[in-house]
Design an enzyme around this catalytic site. Structure first.
Site, PDB file in Angstrom:
ATOM      1  N   TYR A 261      -4.019  14.526  -2.961  1.00 12.35           N
ATOM      2  CA  TYR A 261      -4.442  13.786  -1.767  1.00 12.35           C
ATOM      3  C   TYR A 261      -5.539  14.534  -1.017  1.00 12.35           C
ATOM      4  O   TYR A 261      -5.401  14.887   0.154  1.00 12.35           O
ATOM      5  CB  TYR A 261      -3.222  13.544  -0.873  1.00 12.35           C
TER       6      TYR A 261
ATOM      7  N   HIS B 114       1.659   4.324  -3.058  1.00  8.99           N
ATOM      8  CA  HIS B 114       1.541   5.784  -3.008  1.00  8.99           C
ATOM      9  C   HIS B 114       2.656   6.433  -3.834  1.00  8.99           C
ATOM     10  O   HIS B 114       2.464   7.462  -4.476  1.00  8.99           O
ATOM     11  CB  HIS B 114       1.602   6.291  -1.568  1.00  8.99           C
TER      12      HIS B 114
ATOM     13  N   HIS C 246      -9.558   8.327   3.254  1.00  7.10           N
ATOM     14  CA  HIS C 246      -9.586   6.925   3.699  1.00  7.10           C
ATOM     15  C   HIS C 246     -11.018   6.429   3.871  1.00  7.10           C
ATOM     16  O   HIS C 246     -11.236   5.261   4.201  1.00  7.10           O
ATOM     17  CB  HIS C 246      -8.869   6.741   5.034  1.00  7.10           C
TER      18      HIS C 246
ATOM     19  N   ASP D  27     -10.157  14.107   7.499  1.00  8.29           N
ATOM     20  CA  ASP D  27      -9.404  13.112   6.725  1.00  8.29           C
ATOM     21  C   ASP D  27      -9.176  13.598   5.289  1.00  8.29           C
ATOM     22  O   ASP D  27      -9.367  12.846   4.322  1.00  8.29           O
ATOM     23  CB  ASP D  27     -10.175  11.770   6.749  1.00  8.29           C
TER      24      ASP D  27
ATOM     25  N   GLU E  34      -5.873   6.806  -2.320  1.00  8.48           N
ATOM     26  CA  GLU E  34      -5.954   5.746  -1.312  1.00  8.48           C
ATOM     27  C   GLU E  34      -6.425   4.430  -1.936  1.00  8.48           C
ATOM     28  O   GLU E  34      -5.919   3.351  -1.618  1.00  8.48           O
ATOM     29  CB  GLU E  34      -6.928   6.154  -0.197  1.00  8.48           C
TER      30      GLU E  34
ATOM     31  N   HIS F 269       0.840  -1.204   0.000  1.00  9.97           N
ATOM     32  CA  HIS F 269       0.000   0.000   0.000  1.00  9.97           C
ATOM     33  C   HIS F 269       0.875   1.254   0.000  1.00  9.97           C
ATOM     34  O   HIS F 269       0.666   2.171  -0.799  1.00  9.97           O
ATOM     35  CB  HIS F 269      -0.927  -0.022   1.225  1.00  9.97           C
ATOM     36  N   GLU F 270       1.863   1.290   0.892  1.00  8.51           N
ATOM     37  CA  GLU F 270       2.713   2.483   1.005  1.00  8.51           C
ATOM     38  C   GLU F 270       3.524   2.702  -0.266  1.00  8.51           C
ATOM     39  O   GLU F 270       3.643   3.813  -0.763  1.00  8.51           O
ATOM     40  CB  GLU F 270       3.643   2.362   2.214  1.00  8.51           C
TER      41      GLU F 270
HETATM   42 ZN   LIG Z   1      -2.552   5.226   2.175  1.00  2.08          ZN
END
Ligand SMILES: [Zn+2]
Length: 348
Positions: free
Chosen positions: A183, A172, A270, A265, A192, A168-169
């Site tokens: 974002y 990005h 998210h 957020d 995301e 996941h990271e």
């Molecule tokens: Zn993320």
């Protein structure tokens, strides 16, 4: 391009629940400050790279795709002690081994499945920091490297041990070097979403799973012993990943009609990612192959504007499906399936 955006794995609304409910033990109200410091430290290391190279020009390499795992030694600094570089033997630190191995799986997935050379498609070295902070309940991508906390051992365990967190990271970074999705609001939720798509696709690819037997959970491996069986997100059933006194209730909607329109957020990045996540799950299930479906999504990622909406993403994904069907790399009917999947979540 918002290349300096910090993308945390654990969303801010979960963090605030943890702080509120965990009686200080897991509270880490300084997380934002830590992340800001980290960002400042790395702010001038990498120039933004234009994603045009993906389309066939051979740009100059930025590295050799080598892995470098650093131990932050429970400080909030990055690149403190290099403990394992590419090809070096295993140490007795399981977090170092997991970060190294998981980054290797992700790198292989991009190379073998998506024909992409590391994060920037220019062999960018993969820098991973483990043991960041003390009981740090998060992981993040800050524009040029990945950083993982150990978790507090109660609510969350070590973040580097989870393949879907690492994938996941790292995704990005891929988004940063392709569409540069901003974002915030819908483009942020898509940012995301793409990280969850590649998080689950890498995991299913490594485990040899099919859409029907995969759990479609994100972050299940980092949940501490008290929260066993839960996760941070469910791509199959957004909004059902957790419901407990510590984390609160999973706020993800599964349909566009229920989307979050507030400002928390970053405009629900998210939260609203649950909507495209379920579209991806539905498409992969009907196509019958998560990796092929991820290829369609990956193709689309190159053609999205930085401020794309869900509707624009749905259009582009359908177009990309048609392109891949024509090229013989996705089964016939994929474009219709993809359109149907987006329609099922209220988009398009
Ligand atoms: Zn993320």
């Amino acid at each position: 391009m918002s290349s300096r955006t910090i993308c945390h794995f654990v969303p801010p609304y979960v963090q605030s629940e943890v702080v509120k409910n965990a009686d200080g033990a897991a509270a880490d109200s300084s997380q934002k400050k830590l992340a800001d410091e980290a960002r400042k430290r790395r702010a001038d290391t990498i120039a933004a790279v234009d994603a045009g190279g993906v389309q066939g020009i051979a740009p100059a390499p930025t590295g050799t795709s080598r892995r470098e795992v650093y131990d932050s030694g429970h400080t909030t600094n990055q690149r403190v002690t290099l403990v394992r570089a590419e090809g070096e033997p295993e140490t007795d630190d399981a977090d170092v081994s997991n970060a190294y191995d998981n980054a290797g799986h992700v790198r292989s997935f991009y190379q073998q499945v998506l024909n992409r050379e590391s994060i920037d498609n220019r062999f960018l070295d993969l820098v991973l920091n483990v043991h960041f902070g003390t009981g740090y309940n998060n992981a993040f991508w800050d524009g040029d490297e990945m950083t993982f906390g150990d978790g507090d051992g109660v609510i969350f365990s070590g973040f580097a041990r989870s393949l879907d967190v690492v994938a996941h990271e790292l995704a990005h970074g891929v988004t940063q070097f392709t569409s540069g999705l901003i974002y915030k609001n819908q483009s942020g939720a898509l940012n995301e979403h793409f990280s969850d798509v590649f998080g689950t696709a890498v995991t299913q690819w490594v485990n040899g799973e099919h859409p029907a037997d995969a759990d479609w959970l994100i972050g299940d491996e980092i949940m501490g012993p008290d929260l066993y069986g839960e996760a941070l997100r469910s791509m199959r059933h957004p909004g059902t990943a957790y419901d407990n006194p510590i984390l609160g209730t999973d706020p993800q909607p599964a349909h566009y009609a229920d989307r979050y329109t507030g400002s928390a957020d970053n405009g629900g990045v998210h939260i609203n990612s649950g909507i495209p996540n379920r579209a991806f799950y539905l498409a992969a299930s009907e196509i019958g192959d998560t990796v092929t479906t991820a290829r369609i999504w990956y193709h689309a990622l190159h053609f999205l504007a930085a401020d794309s909406t869900f509707a624009q993403a749905a259009d582009q994904v359908a177009t990309s499906a048609r392109v891949l069907v024509k090229a013989g790399s996705a089964p016939k009917g994929s474009a219709q399936i993809v359109r149907g999947a987006w329609r099922a979540v209220g988009v398009g």
